[in-house]
Scaffold this active site. Structure first.
Site, PDB file in Angstrom:
ATOM      1  NE  ARG A  82      14.286 -30.437 -24.261  1.00 30.76           N
ATOM      2  CZ  ARG A  82      12.994 -30.202 -24.495  1.00 30.76           C
ATOM      3  NH1 ARG A  82      12.346 -30.904 -25.405  1.00 30.76           N
ATOM      4  NH2 ARG A  82      12.359 -29.258 -23.852  1.00 30.76           N
ATOM      5  CG  ASP A  83      22.145 -26.906 -24.934  1.00 30.95           C
ATOM      6  OD1 ASP A  83      22.681 -27.401 -25.954  1.00 30.95           O
ATOM      7  OD2 ASP A  83      22.148 -25.686 -24.691  1.00 30.95           O
ATOM      8  CB  ILE A  84      24.850 -32.758 -22.488  1.00 31.02           C
ATOM      9  CG1 ILE A  84      23.763 -33.074 -21.447  1.00 31.02           C
ATOM     10  CG2 ILE A  84      26.225 -33.190 -21.972  1.00 31.02           C
ATOM     11  CD1 ILE A  84      23.538 -34.559 -21.234  1.00 31.02           C
ATOM     12  CB  THR A 125      23.972 -27.145 -29.157  1.00 25.93           C
ATOM     13  OG1 THR A 125      23.631 -26.218 -28.112  1.00 25.93           O
ATOM     14  CG2 THR A 125      25.096 -26.570 -30.006  1.00 25.93           C
TER      15      THR A 125
END
Length: 225
Positions: A82-84, A125
């Site tokens: 969920r935040d690569i 993000t």
């Protein structure tokens, strides 16, 4: 918060088996905080990108090839990162020349295990979020992580983002359906980008196809070199 943090610690422990994931050593609890002791890396992909500018297709595919083992583990075990993004890819140099490095996935703070292959909470993000998250989908799959990888790859190659950031939900579809600003000169990488950045999740490349195509792309780059 304690429950979420302990869940993150357990995930970091599991991911520590892979060279391309930041190693976890131990943690201890103080009165108002947990202290995690993790592997010390040299920098992160965002800082490296800012210093370097654009990466070649061979360099990008080499980075992604290195990350495939932890990504495979996450996909096979129903884990969504969920935040690569570049800030969450640490860089560990292999020698003092700083010409070769090992990329390592970090920050599992908002990662979670999927329920029946789905997630519902909108986190991440915005610049790297899949459109279905920005549109507030009731549920989504780990194909959202594939979209984030697409944005990451595009950013490394062109040193800019593939799409403008929508000001509101009404603009999401218009922006994400628009043609990317540029085509990648490397046709294999360009094809991979188009499949990763597909607006509809069902038209997006599958994880299995992504692993295979990124491997083929890397092999092609080696042949050209």
């Amino acid at each position: 918060m304690k429950k979420a943090l302990k869940r993150e610690i357990e995930l970091i422990k599991r991911m520590s088996q892979y060279e391309n994931s930041v190693k976890f050593y131990y943690y201890f609890e103080e009165e108002k905080e947990y202290i995690l002791v993790l592997e010390l890396c040299d920098t992160d992909l965002k800082k490296l990108s800012e210093a370097k500018g654009r990466f070649t297709s061979s360099e990008i595919l080499s980075i992604m090839e290195g990350l495939n083992k932890p990504f495979k583990y996450m996909h096979n075990n129903g884990i969504l990162h969920r935040d690569i993004k570049p800030e969450n890819i640490m860089i560990k140099y292999v020698d003092s020349s700083k010409t070769k490095f090992i990329p390592k996935i970090a920050d599992y703070g908002i990662s979670r295990e999927l329920d029946n292959g789905k997630a519902t909470t909108i986190l991440g993000t915005p610049r790297y979020m899949a459109p279905e998250l920005l549109l507030g989908a009731d549920e989504y799959t780990d194909k959202s992580d594939l979209f984030s990888i697409g944005v990451l790859v595009y950013k490394l190659y062109f040193n800019e983002f593939p799409f403008k950031m929508p000001k509101n939900n009404k603009e999401v579809k218009e922006f994400y359906n628009a043609k990317k600003k540029e085509d990648c000169e490397d046709k294999i990488l360009d094809d991979l980008l188009n499949k990763l950045l597909a607006f509809e999740p069902e038209k997006r490349i599958s994880w299995e196809e992504y692993f295979e195509q990124s491997k083929i792309g890397r092999a092609s780059c080696r042949e050209r070199v």
